[in-house]
Design a protein around this motif. Structure first.
Motif, PDB file in Angstrom:
ATOM      1  N   ILE A  40      -3.370  -1.548   0.744  1.00  0.00           N
ATOM      2  CA  ILE A  40      -2.297  -2.856   0.159  1.00  0.00           C
ATOM      3  C   ILE A  40      -1.410  -1.202  -0.632  1.00  0.00           C
ATOM      4  CG2 ILE A  40      -1.972  -4.327  -1.418  1.00  0.00           C
ATOM      5  CD1 ILE A  40      -4.639  -5.440  -0.544  1.00  0.00           C
ATOM      6  N   GLU A  41      -0.428  -0.810  -0.460  1.00  0.00           N
ATOM      7  CA  GLU A  41       0.833  -0.685  -0.647  1.00  0.00           C
ATOM      8  C   GLU A  41       1.388  -1.589  -1.630  1.00  0.00           C
ATOM      9  OE1 GLU A  41       2.507   3.166   0.965  1.00  0.00           O
ATOM     10  OE2 GLU A  41       4.050   1.960   1.112  1.00  0.00           O
ATOM     11  N   SER A  44       2.299  -1.298  -9.225  1.00  0.00           N
ATOM     12  CA  SER A  44       1.765  -1.182  -9.769  1.00  0.00           C
ATOM     13  C   SER A  44       2.166  -3.454 -10.904  1.00  0.00           C
ATOM     14  CB  SER A  44       1.209  -0.785 -11.203  1.00  0.00           C
ATOM     15  OG  SER A  44       0.789  -1.774 -12.264  1.00  0.00           O
ATOM     16  N   ARG A  48      -1.258  -6.513  -6.018  1.00  0.00           N
ATOM     17  CA  ARG A  48      -2.197  -5.730  -4.868  1.00  0.00           C
ATOM     18  C   ARG A  48      -3.549  -6.105  -5.042  1.00  0.00           C
ATOM     19  NH1 ARG A  48      -0.890  -0.089  -6.650  1.00  0.00           N
ATOM     20  NH2 ARG A  48      -1.709  -0.724  -8.862  1.00  0.00           N
ATOM     21  N   THR A  49      -3.843  -6.222  -6.666  1.00  0.00           N
ATOM     22  CA  THR A  49      -5.161  -6.825  -6.675  1.00  0.00           C
ATOM     23  C   THR A  49      -5.595  -8.273  -6.239  1.00  0.00           C
ATOM     24  OG1 THR A  49      -5.170  -5.557  -8.975  1.00  0.00           O
ATOM     25  CG2 THR A  49      -6.878  -7.073  -8.911  1.00  0.00           C
ATOM     26  N   LEU A  52      -5.570  -8.595  -1.921  1.00  0.00           N
ATOM     27  CA  LEU A  52      -7.049  -7.288  -1.825  1.00  0.00           C
ATOM     28  C   LEU A  52      -8.315  -8.710  -2.606  1.00  0.00           C
ATOM     29  CD1 LEU A  52      -9.119  -3.939  -3.149  1.00  0.00           C
ATOM     30  CD2 LEU A  52     -10.161  -6.494  -4.215  1.00  0.00           C
ATOM     31  N   ASP A 186      -9.840  -0.785  -5.760  1.00  0.00           N
ATOM     32  CA  ASP A 186      -8.698  -1.579  -6.024  1.00  0.00           C
ATOM     33  C   ASP A 186      -8.763   0.407  -6.586  1.00  0.00           C
ATOM     34  OD1 ASP A 186      -6.645  -2.300  -7.716  1.00  0.00           O
ATOM     35  OD2 ASP A 186      -7.415  -3.486  -8.947  1.00  0.00           O
ATOM     36  N   ASP A 187      -6.916   0.388  -7.117  1.00  0.00           N
ATOM     37  CA  ASP A 187      -6.325   1.744  -7.968  1.00  0.00           C
ATOM     38  C   ASP A 187      -7.512   2.829  -7.220  1.00  0.00           C
ATOM     39  OD1 ASP A 187      -4.614   0.757  -9.359  1.00  0.00           O
ATOM     40  OD2 ASP A 187      -6.528  -0.088 -11.241  1.00  0.00           O
ATOM     41  N   VAL A 217      -6.344  -0.517  -2.459  1.00  0.00           N
ATOM     42  CA  VAL A 217      -4.847  -0.725  -3.195  1.00  0.00           C
ATOM     43  C   VAL A 217      -4.640   0.846  -3.467  1.00  0.00           C
ATOM     44  CG1 VAL A 217      -3.410  -1.524  -5.363  1.00  0.00           C
ATOM     45  CG2 VAL A 217      -5.418  -3.122  -4.108  1.00  0.00           C
ATOM     46  N   CYS A 218      -3.188   1.213  -2.988  1.00  0.00           N
ATOM     47  CA  CYS A 218      -2.686   2.324  -3.443  1.00  0.00           C
ATOM     48  C   CYS A 218      -0.934   2.073  -3.857  1.00  0.00           C
ATOM     49  CB  CYS A 218      -2.747   2.940  -2.371  1.00  0.00           C
ATOM     50  SG  CYS A 218      -2.081   2.848  -1.087  1.00  0.00           S
ATOM     51  N   THR A 230       2.702  -5.112  -0.791  1.00  0.00           N
ATOM     52  CA  THR A 230       3.509  -5.960  -1.513  1.00  0.00           C
ATOM     53  C   THR A 230       4.902  -5.946  -2.197  1.00  0.00           C
ATOM     54  OG1 THR A 230       1.566  -5.059  -3.384  1.00  0.00           O
ATOM     55  CG2 THR A 230       0.628  -6.403  -1.925  1.00  0.00           C
TER      56      THR A 230
END
Length: 256
Positions: A40-41, A44, A48-49, A52, A186-187, A217-218, A230
């Motif tokens: 998931i690119e 911030s 993204r979260t 997820l 995540d992260d 997530v990245c 996203t």
């Protein structure tokens, strides 16, 4: 194929979540088979979260449809939660700084034993259950790439004394104890060096190659990953409050 013994297929069409401040994300499409590495690119605050959490049955979509291992969302959210696990999600899976690595592992193993085992497994002799739990923990640590012997005090090392990459790997190990079909992280690249980031992606890729579907997530997806982005559709709520809103939603629903 919806799933394998180790992995789950993930699909989404027009998926979106709208909150009090507008759309966290919307118009997400995704098709990934079991054992995929899904990235998931996005920047911030771009949802993204929330994406997820929506794909793991922990946040209710406002629009569109999705399936995990053939289980439709939002209709089968509880079933999806049962086959997925979260790792390194701020505000949701935070590690306790004062506890040691061993204490975290022991707590997760006890929770798994109490809530995640079949009745048949619970009826096994105590010695057999203990050996099984130890083997599961060792396998999770190995899969997460955390060498506890290299830590300052071994398993007695407190979380506050772990390096950032080590803490991330501990969170991975804790999630893997439950043997999820889909692992959501995540992260993955937050405040890591290039070498640490490469090492984490190598671990996640190895997990996917072993059959577990990985959703990560990245800020920048690695080569070869199935990428979903996203923040590409004029999202109204692309704010830094994304994780707080996600954690608040989980707490209210009692699903954190």
């Amino acid at each position: 194929m919806h799933s394998t013994p180790h992995g789950a297929a993930v699909t989404a069409t027009g998926l979106g979540v709208r909150g009090p401040r507008g759309w966290a994300f919307r118009d997400i499409g995704l098709t990934a088979g079991p054992g995929s590495l899904i990235a998931i690119e996005g920047p911030s605050g771009s949802g993204r979260t929330c994406l997820l959490l929506a794909l793991t049955g922990r946040m209710t979509p406002s629009a569109g449809t999705a399936e995990v291992a053939g289980l439709p969302l939002p209709k089968k959210m509880a079933a999806v939660r049962a086959i997925t696990a979260l790792a390194h999600v701020p505000g949701v899976t935070d590690l306790e700084p004062a506890l040691t690595v061993a204490e975290h592992l022991r707590e997760r193993t006890l929770l798994q034993h109490r809530f995640g085992e079949s009745v048949r497994a619970l009826l096994r002799p105590r010695r057999e259950r203990t050996a099984s739990a130890r083997a599961r923990t060792d396998a999770a640590l190995e899969a997460a790439g955390l060498d506890v012997e290299s830590l300052p005090k071994g398993v007695r090392t407190a979380v506050r004394d772990l390096e950032r990459a080590e803490a991330l790997r501990l969170s991975l190990a804790l999630a893997l104890i439950g043997k999820p079909r889909l692992l959501a992280v995540d992260d993955t690249d937050m405040k890591l060096s290039d070498a640490e980031r490469a090492g984490v992606w190598a671990t996640l890729r190895a997990l996917a190659e072993s059959g577990t579907t990985v959703l990560a997530v990245c800020s920048q997806a690695p080569e070869g990953a199935v990428v979903v982005r996203t923040g590409a559709h004029g999202t109204e709520a692309a704010t830094s409050d994304d994780k707080k809103e996600a954690a608040d939603a989980l707490a209210e629903a009692g699903r954190a």
